[in-house]
Design an enzyme around this catalytic site. Structure first.
Site, PDB file in Angstrom:
ATOM      1  N   SER A 240       0.759  -1.301   0.108  1.00 52.60           N
ATOM      2  CA  SER A 240       0.109   0.031  -0.067  1.00 52.60           C
ATOM      3  C   SER A 240       0.892   1.401  -0.175  1.00 52.60           C
ATOM      4  O   SER A 240       0.619   2.266  -0.737  1.00 52.60           O
ATOM      5  CB  SER A 240      -1.099   0.005   1.203  1.00 52.60           C
ATOM      6  N   HIS A 270      -1.826  -8.723   2.013  1.00 50.81           N
ATOM      7  CA  HIS A 270      -1.313  -7.667   2.718  1.00 50.81           C
ATOM      8  C   HIS A 270      -2.350  -7.284   3.695  1.00 50.81           C
ATOM      9  O   HIS A 270      -2.291  -7.844   5.082  1.00 50.81           O
ATOM     10  CB  HIS A 270      -1.261  -6.482   1.649  1.00 50.81           C
ATOM     11  N   HIS A 316       7.245 -13.558  10.155  1.00 53.95           N
ATOM     12  CA  HIS A 316       7.362 -11.902   9.317  1.00 53.95           C
ATOM     13  C   HIS A 316       8.450 -11.865   8.455  1.00 53.95           C
ATOM     14  O   HIS A 316       9.639 -12.559   8.546  1.00 53.95           O
ATOM     15  CB  HIS A 316       7.506 -10.944  10.554  1.00 53.95           C
ATOM     16  N   ARG A 325       3.856  -4.083  18.035  1.00 57.11           N
ATOM     17  CA  ARG A 325       2.452  -3.873  17.718  1.00 57.11           C
ATOM     18  C   ARG A 325       1.376  -4.776  18.399  1.00 57.11           C
ATOM     19  O   ARG A 325       0.542  -4.747  18.902  1.00 57.11           O
ATOM     20  CB  ARG A 325       1.935  -3.647  16.223  1.00 57.11           C
ATOM     21  N   ASP A 371      -1.017  -8.992  13.208  1.00 56.89           N
ATOM     22  CA  ASP A 371      -2.316  -9.592  12.940  1.00 56.89           C
ATOM     23  C   ASP A 371      -3.063 -10.714  13.745  1.00 56.89           C
ATOM     24  O   ASP A 371      -4.014 -10.709  13.677  1.00 56.89           O
ATOM     25  CB  ASP A 371      -2.278  -9.842  11.421  1.00 56.89           C
TER      26      ASP A 371
HETATM   27  N1  HAX Z   1       3.751 -20.838   9.827  1.00 58.54           N
HETATM   28  C1  HAX Z   1       4.000 -21.913   9.060  1.00 58.54           C
HETATM   29  N2  HAX Z   1       5.325 -21.701   8.261  1.00 58.54           N
HETATM   30  C2  HAX Z   1       5.594 -20.631   8.110  1.00 58.54           C
HETATM   31  C3  HAX Z   1       5.107 -19.318   9.015  1.00 58.54           C
HETATM   32  C4  HAX Z   1       4.103 -19.728   9.774  1.00 58.54           C
HETATM   33  N3  HAX Z   1       3.477 -18.685  10.331  1.00 58.54           N
HETATM   34  N4  HAX Z   1       5.897 -18.307   8.527  1.00 58.54           N
HETATM   35  C5  HAX Z   1       6.842 -18.834   7.619  1.00 58.54           C
HETATM   36  N5  HAX Z   1       6.729 -20.065   7.350  1.00 58.54           N
HETATM   37  C6  HAX Z   1       7.376 -20.955   6.160  1.00 58.54           C
HETATM   38  C7  HAX Z   1       7.309 -20.136   5.151  1.00 58.54           C
HETATM   39  O1  HAX Z   1       5.966 -20.541   4.425  1.00 58.54           O
HETATM   40  C8  HAX Z   1       8.337 -20.514   4.109  1.00 58.54           C
HETATM   41  O2  HAX Z   1       8.231 -22.095   3.826  1.00 58.54           O
HETATM   42  P1  HAX Z   1       8.899 -22.517   2.507  1.00 58.54           P
HETATM   43  O3  HAX Z   1      10.269 -22.372   2.328  1.00 58.54           O
HETATM   44  O4  HAX Z   1       8.257 -23.984   2.334  1.00 58.54           O
HETATM   45  O5  HAX Z   1       8.065 -21.548   1.493  1.00 58.54           O
HETATM   46  C9  HAX Z   1       9.683 -20.569   5.646  1.00 58.54           C
HETATM   47  O6  HAX Z   1       8.782 -20.862   6.643  1.00 58.54           O
HETATM   48  C10 HAX Z   1      10.266 -19.241   5.484  1.00 58.54           C
HETATM   49  O7  HAX Z   1       9.578 -18.363   5.370  1.00 58.54           O
HETATM   50  P2  HAX Z   1      10.019 -16.823   6.043  1.00 58.54           P
HETATM   51  O8  HAX Z   1      11.558 -16.280   5.223  1.00 58.54           O
HETATM   52  O9  HAX Z   1      10.362 -17.319   7.516  1.00 58.54           O
HETATM   53  O10 HAX Z   1       9.073 -15.999   5.777  1.00 58.54           O
HETATM   54  P3  HAX Z   1       8.583 -14.979   4.628  1.00 58.54           P
HETATM   55  O11 HAX Z   1       9.229 -13.728   4.427  1.00 58.54           O
HETATM   56  O12 HAX Z   1       8.720 -15.919   3.452  1.00 58.54           O
HETATM   57  O13 HAX Z   1       6.755 -14.774   4.824  1.00 58.54           O
HETATM   58  C11 HAX Z   1       5.171 -14.310   6.011  1.00 58.54           C
HETATM   59  C12 HAX Z   1       6.417 -14.033   5.821  1.00 58.54           C
HETATM   60  C13 HAX Z   1       4.605 -13.313   6.990  1.00 58.54           C
HETATM   61  C14 HAX Z   1       4.191 -14.317   4.588  1.00 58.54           C
HETATM   62  C15 HAX Z   1       4.820 -15.688   6.432  1.00 58.54           C
HETATM   63  O14 HAX Z   1       5.579 -15.824   8.094  1.00 58.54           O
HETATM   64  C16 HAX Z   1       3.398 -16.236   6.861  1.00 58.54           C
HETATM   65  O15 HAX Z   1       3.012 -16.418   5.768  1.00 58.54           O
HETATM   66  N6  HAX Z   1       2.997 -15.973   8.072  1.00 58.54           N
HETATM   67  C17 HAX Z   1       1.427 -16.440   8.152  1.00 58.54           C
HETATM   68  C18 HAX Z   1       0.790 -15.398   7.671  1.00 58.54           C
HETATM   69  C19 HAX Z   1       0.694 -14.041   8.230  1.00 58.54           C
HETATM   70  O16 HAX Z   1       0.608 -13.652   9.347  1.00 58.54           O
HETATM   71  N7  HAX Z   1       0.786 -12.848   7.637  1.00 58.54           N
HETATM   72  C20 HAX Z   1       0.475 -11.478   8.011  1.00 58.54           C
HETATM   73  C21 HAX Z   1       1.982 -10.721   7.919  1.00 58.54           C
HETATM   74  C22 HAX Z   1       1.915  -9.446   8.748  1.00 58.54           C
HETATM   75  C23 HAX Z   1       1.821  -8.301   7.792  1.00 58.54           C
HETATM   76  O17 HAX Z   1       2.810  -7.928   7.142  1.00 58.54           O
HETATM   77  N8  HAX Z   1       0.734  -7.999   7.549  1.00 58.54           N
HETATM   78  O18 HAX Z   1       0.330  -6.945   6.603  1.00 58.54           O
END
Ligand code: HAX
Length: 434
Positions: A240, A270, A316, A325, A371
């Site tokens: 955003s 997002h 994250h 937060r 979140d």
């Molecule tokens: N549960 C299970 N597995 C997870 C995880 C979780 N909460 N968080 C990361 N992983 C996994 C990833 O899927 C990734 O697996 P692969 O190698 O098989 O693809 C691995 O761990 C490494 O990921 P990472 O480098 O730690 O995390 P990313 O930077 O790729 O992704 C995310 C960050 C926030 C998208 C991720 O942690 C996630 O999907 N979390 C759950 C969804 C979530 O909470 N989203 C809100 C984020 C907050 C925000 O910014 N909001 O706007």
């Protein structure tokens, strides 16, 4: 207005720093655009400027250098026991200075003069099909308001570019003044029988939002103040903020730019994450018939992971600690809502899931993000229309994005125009490196 006077004093030093770096150090390498970064969504590529906030992997977001606990302490509040005015944080993002309470109240008085929503915006909202998503309505309303833009008029009447920041600021104040009324109108039109509540001039901007939503519990006022405070800004690389900056870099006015930014926020990767977190908690509670035990949470977390899903609200891309937060909301919940079963479940999950994720061994950060908590607090206050949660986020994030826009106009930030390559070109580059 003090806000404008303070900004006027920043123009020269800010322009000097920006121009000095650009002219005299333009060739210094800040980061490398590797093929991995180009093909990986530019993750982590140091390629943007953001003066309003910086995301530290351990300390979390810093607003103009102030971490969340410090900003919560320093910024003016209605009274010592309340949460700070989010508009005070906006003042800080805009100027780099912690405002006095009088300065915040002066800004809020100015906003009250501008909070009315023109009838044509209401007409547009009412003309949309009833199943239109609230984020679509929100973005439509902001776009419709574009005809009010002073920035647009100033640009087209030949105002010098060094003065355009004043019009960006003016549009930003008008827009932020109106956003809670637009959001509350959408909320009550869609979910509360189309019965609307007028703002109360005695209330502050955030409390008024709570009031217009339909709940005058002073703790709810504080929850809305806290929510709007915590979601305001998260550097400029998130979808955003980056969209807002990009669109405005074409000198599209703040209404165009914020409407576009909201379209990015509406994406499931997002702004929608908080509703997924709450769904995960509610489904777990349904499975176990109430607040689950730690053992049940552990079992449920493993079931989620073993079925190839992520645990929402945890992990994250940048943070490597519990998101401050999240902690601010946890503190709030412990103070006011500790007996709520959904809140209790969210708090117990925090004691279980990080260890599960550590054992699972994939997530770089096993700790919760913002979140993981926010949905449960809104749910407690009867806001159970999950699709609306992103609108709260949007009201708040618009402040951070407009603050950055005003800075952009002060330093005359140029139009954004990175260069692209084809896969064939990247292959050539890759082979040349072998
Ligand atoms: N549960 C299970 N597995 C997870 C995880 C979780 N909460 N968080 C990361 N992983 C996994 C990833 O899927 C990734 O697996 P692969 O190698 O098989 O693809 C691995 O761990 C490494 O990921 P990472 O480098 O730690 O995390 P990313 O930077 O790729 O992704 C995310 C960050 C926030 C998208 C991720 O942690 C996630 O999907 N979390 C759950 C969804 C979530 O909470 N989203 C809100 C984020 C907050 C925000 O910014 N909001 O706007």
């Amino acid at each position: 207005m003090k806000l404008k006077e303070k900004l006027a004093k920043k123009l020269e030093p800010w322009r000097e720093d920006y121009n000095n770096l650009r002219k005299n150090y333009g060739d210094v390498v800040a980061d490398e655009a590797t093929i991995g970064k180009i093909l990986g969504g530019m993750r982590g590529l140091k390629s943007l400027l953001c003066e309003t906030s910086y995301l530290d992997p351990i300390e979390g977001i810093r607003f103009r250098g102030h971490p969340i606990p410090e900003a919560r302490k320093l910024l003016p509040k209605p009274s010592e026991k309340n949460e700070p005015y989010p508009t005070g944080l906006w003042f800080l993002l805009l100027t780099g200075e912690v405002p006095t309470k009088d300065e915040v109240l002066e800004l809020e008085e100015e906003m009250k003069k501008r909070w009315d929503i023109p009838q044509y915006v209401i007409d547009i909202l009412r003309a949309a099909p009833t199943d239109t998503h609230p984020m679509t309505l929100f973005s439509m309303a902001i776009l419709a308001l574009q005809r009010e833009s002073q920035f647009f008029k100033a640009y087209h009447s030949g105002v010098a570019r060094n003065e355009l920041w004043e019009y960006a600021l003016d549009d930003s104040i008008t827009l932020i003044a109106k956003l809670p009324r637009i959001a509350a109108y959408i909320f009550r039109m869609k979910y509360r029988g189309d019965i609307h509540i007028e703002p109360d001039p005695k209330l502050d901007w955030a409390a008024n939002f709570a009031h217009m939503l339909g709940d005058d519990d002073p703790v709810f006022y504080d929850l809305i103040r806290l929510y709007l405070f915590l979601h305001i800004d998260h550097e400029s690389g998130n979808v955003s903020a980056h969209t807002g900056h990009l669109v405005h870099s074409a000198l599209s006015d703040p209404f165009y730019a914020i409407s576009a930014a909201m379209d990015g926020l509406a994406g499931p990767l997002h702004g929608l994450a908080n509703q997924e977190c709450l769904n995960w908690i509610l489904e777990m509670m349904e499975k176990y018939g109430g607040v689950p035990t730690k053992e049940q949470i552990e079992e449920y977390a493993w079931d989620t992971l073993n079925s190839g899903r992520v645990i929402p609200g945890y992990g994250h891309a940048v943070l490597r600690q519990t998101d401050p937060r999240y902690m601010a909301q946890r503190e709030f919940a412990q103070k006011y809502l500790a007996d709520d079963p959904v809140v209790k479940t969210v708090m117990t999950v925090y004691e279980v899931v990080p260890d599960v994720l550590k054992k699972h061994g994939k997530a770089k950060n096993p700790w919760p993000n913002v979140d993981a908590h926010s949905g449960s607090l809104l749910y407690h206050y009867g806001i159970r229309e999950f699709e609306f949660y992103t609108v709260f986020f949007g009201v708040s994030r618009s402040m951070g994005i407009t603050a950055e826009m005003v800075y952009d106009r002060i330093v005359n930030f140029p139009i954004e125009r990175p260069k692209s390559l084809t896969i064939a070109m990247l292959k050539e580059i890759a082979e040349g490196k072998k």
